[in-house]
Design an enzyme around this catalytic site. Structure first.
Site, PDB file in Angstrom:
ATOM      1  N   LYS A  44       0.857  -1.100  -0.027  1.00 50.57           N
ATOM      2  CA  LYS A  44       0.079  -0.031  -0.144  1.00 50.57           C
ATOM      3  C   LYS A  44       0.730   1.277   0.080  1.00 50.57           C
ATOM      4  O   LYS A  44       0.188   2.110  -0.143  1.00 50.57           O
ATOM      5  CB  LYS A  44      -0.927   0.047   1.079  1.00 50.57           C
TER       6      LYS A  44
HETATM    7  C1  LIG Z   1      -2.781  -7.243   3.764  1.00 50.48           C
HETATM    8  C2  LIG Z   1      -3.135  -6.751   2.547  1.00 50.48           C
HETATM    9  N1  LIG Z   1      -3.428  -7.745   1.520  1.00 50.48           N
HETATM   10  C3  LIG Z   1      -3.623  -7.248   0.138  1.00 50.48           C
HETATM   11  C4  LIG Z   1      -4.505  -6.102   0.129  1.00 50.48           C
HETATM   12  C5  LIG Z   1      -5.130  -5.736  -1.293  1.00 50.48           C
HETATM   13  O1  LIG Z   1      -4.407  -4.928  -1.855  1.00 50.48           O
HETATM   14  P1  LIG Z   1      -5.503  -4.027  -2.941  1.00 50.48           P
HETATM   15  O2  LIG Z   1      -6.109  -3.003  -1.734  1.00 50.48           O
HETATM   16  O3  LIG Z   1      -4.661  -3.132  -3.689  1.00 50.48           O
HETATM   17  O4  LIG Z   1      -6.348  -5.034  -3.749  1.00 50.48           O
HETATM   18  C6  LIG Z   1      -4.370  -5.169   1.085  1.00 50.48           C
HETATM   19  C7  LIG Z   1      -4.952  -4.092   1.029  1.00 50.48           C
HETATM   20  O5  LIG Z   1      -5.274  -3.251   1.869  1.00 50.48           O
HETATM   21  C8  LIG Z   1      -3.762  -5.573   2.463  1.00 50.48           C
HETATM   22  O6  LIG Z   1      -3.598  -4.448   3.448  1.00 50.48           O
END
Ligand SMILES: Cc1ncc(COP(=O)(O)O)c(C=O)c1O
Length: 461
Positions: A44
């Protein structure tokens, strides 16, 4: 002098690491993209930098402004890091299911944290999204970064994550696997990779493992939003449709249980030294399935969104896992995979067209009483040949020793998966002689009672 202007210049350019022990030779090559090596510890960071850059360019952020976001933690951490460097205030709202480590880290980066209830519908005035919106409305000079609808989110991955993966795989990627939170990572990266692949006359398959209880699987396949239910994996899945998710670049969504996610995450730390979070386990579970389906010679990349340091009190804590019912006393004894690893050797298969007599003599030579069938092209699914069925077939004259063995094969029973605990094998023995490990639609191991006894004996030694 070699230095970076600020820690923000370290965001991105994360490495690909090949996975070795967690895969087998009949699978595609699997690479993990380590997003936890970003300075804020997660994928992020990329969107935090790009969202603020875009807002500044659009004149939406004045000096000393306040960034406000609703987050499962990682976006908040990225924004808090950017806010610290750029001189902004940062307020994050977060559901109470998120780990204490995340709350402490947000505060360490200087963010103000507002905790809300997890079990509220997203449009409830006290949900983490609505509370964030209200804070942004009521705070002078505040900017709601709105990761679920801000297109600077997927853009960050179209500009950075996608190109990095294409470059580091020399354009040889066949499949991208990643979870969906806002969908920014997968939508941006997949869009770029599919465009590049099309230019090169290739295709890239995009697979998204999703927690059971999230809305995305059913929304994608049935077009209807199911009733969401609470699940424990953090950061992915969701309870309402978001603006930053582009279903058109996704080829498959796979549902994964919390239990399978957490066990996969723990395995990755123990067998590959990659210390990550629960959403990695969800992605990895799907990536292993895709790698089995694609087979050798193909290239699969799985996104590792964040680090395990924010889940020590949870998925890495055996008492928490036990309280949650994700591990039982039996789990500590070992898994199907552990038993097969100790047993070694290979599975002896019977060819569908092989004669009953020949199979019988192989069974007696090998001292085994059953063999899974292979080479059957009648779409009859997985089957097993048991000595008892051969005996009954011959005694009843329903078949002769020269007949093809497929005639006495039965539908396979007593299935277990490689991650199943020893206790699952034990319950199979209540009804069957052996437990049969099936992975990716293939028989990968057979466990008899003596195999388990020897395993337990070896453990005690
Ligand atoms: C631990 C974790 N994995 C995966 C994601 C997924 O990312 P995206 O929001 O780009 O789909 C997030 C998003 O907050 C996350 O915090």
């Amino acid at each position: 002098m070699r230095f970076f202007e600020s820690v923000l210049d370290l965001v991105g350019r994360t490495p690909l690491v090949r996975l070795n022990r967690i895969v087998s030779s009949d699978m595609a090559t699997l690479y993990a993209k380590l997003e936890y090596l970003n300075p804020g510890g997660s994928v992020k960071d990329r969107i935090a930098v790009n969202i603020v850059k875009r807002a500044e360019a659009a004149g939406l952020l004045k000096p000393g402004a306040t960034l406000v976001e609703s987050t499962s933690g990682n976006t908040g951490l990225g924004l808090a890091m950017v806010a610290g460097v750029r001189g902004y205030r940062c307020i994050c709202t977060m559901p109470d299911k998120m780990s204490k480590e995340k709350i402490d880290m947000l505060k360490a980066f200087g963010a103000e944290v507002v905790i809300t209830r997890t079990d509220l519908p997203h449009d409830h005035p006290e949900s983490y999204v609505e509370v964030a919106k209200r804070i942004a409305r009521e705070t002078p000079g505040a900017f709601y970064t709105d990761q679920y609808f801000n297109m600077a989110n997927p853009e960050a991955h179209y500009l950075t994550t996608g190109p990095e993966i294409w470059e580091d795989t020399d354009g040889q990627i066949d499949c991208l696997v990643g979870g969906i939170g806002t969908g920014g990572t997968i939508s941006g990266a997949a869009k770029y990779l599919k465009e590049k692949a099309a230019e090169a006359g290739r295709t890239v398959r995009v697979v998204c493992p999703d927690p059971r209880g999230s809305i995305y699987h059913d929304l994608y396949y049935k077009g209807v939003q199911p009733k969401p239910s609470v699940y424990r994996v953090e950061g992915i899945g969701h309870d309402f449709m978001v603006g930053t998710l582009d279903f058109s670049v996704i080829d498959e969504i796979v549902e994964v249980s919390d239990r399978d996610s957490f066990h996969a995450t723990r395995r990755l730390a123990r067998e590959e030294g990659i210390f990550s979070g629960g959403s990695t386990g969800t992605a990895l579970w799907g990536a292993l399935k895709a790698a089995r389906e694609l087979g050798p010679g193909k290239t699969v990349v799985v996104i590792i969104p964040d680090s395990g340091d924010r889940y020590l009190s949870k998925l890495y804590n055996d008492s928490w896992m036990q309280d949650m019912g994700f591990i039982g006393p039996g789990d500590r004894l070992g898994t199907v995979r552990d038993i097969l690893k100790l047993k070694g050797g290979k599975v002896e298969f019977a060819e569908a067209s092989e004669s009953i007599g020949h199979v019988a003599s192989r069974m007696s030579t090998l001292g085994i009483s059953q063999m899974p069938l292979e080479g059957a092209d009648d779409g009859g699914g997985l089957r097993m040949v048991h000595e008892l069925d051969i005996l009954q077939g011959l005694v009843s004259a329903r078949c002769t020793a020269n007949d093809p063995v497929i005639g006495v094969a039965k539908a396979l029973e007593g299935r277990v998966t490689l991650d199943d605990p020893l206790t699952a094998v034990q319950s199979v023995f209540d009804a069957h002689n052996v437990a049969v490990a099936v992975e990716g639609g293939k028989v990968v191991g057979i466990i008899s009672k003596i195999d388990v006894v020897q395993f337990l004996a070896a453990r005690h030694k």
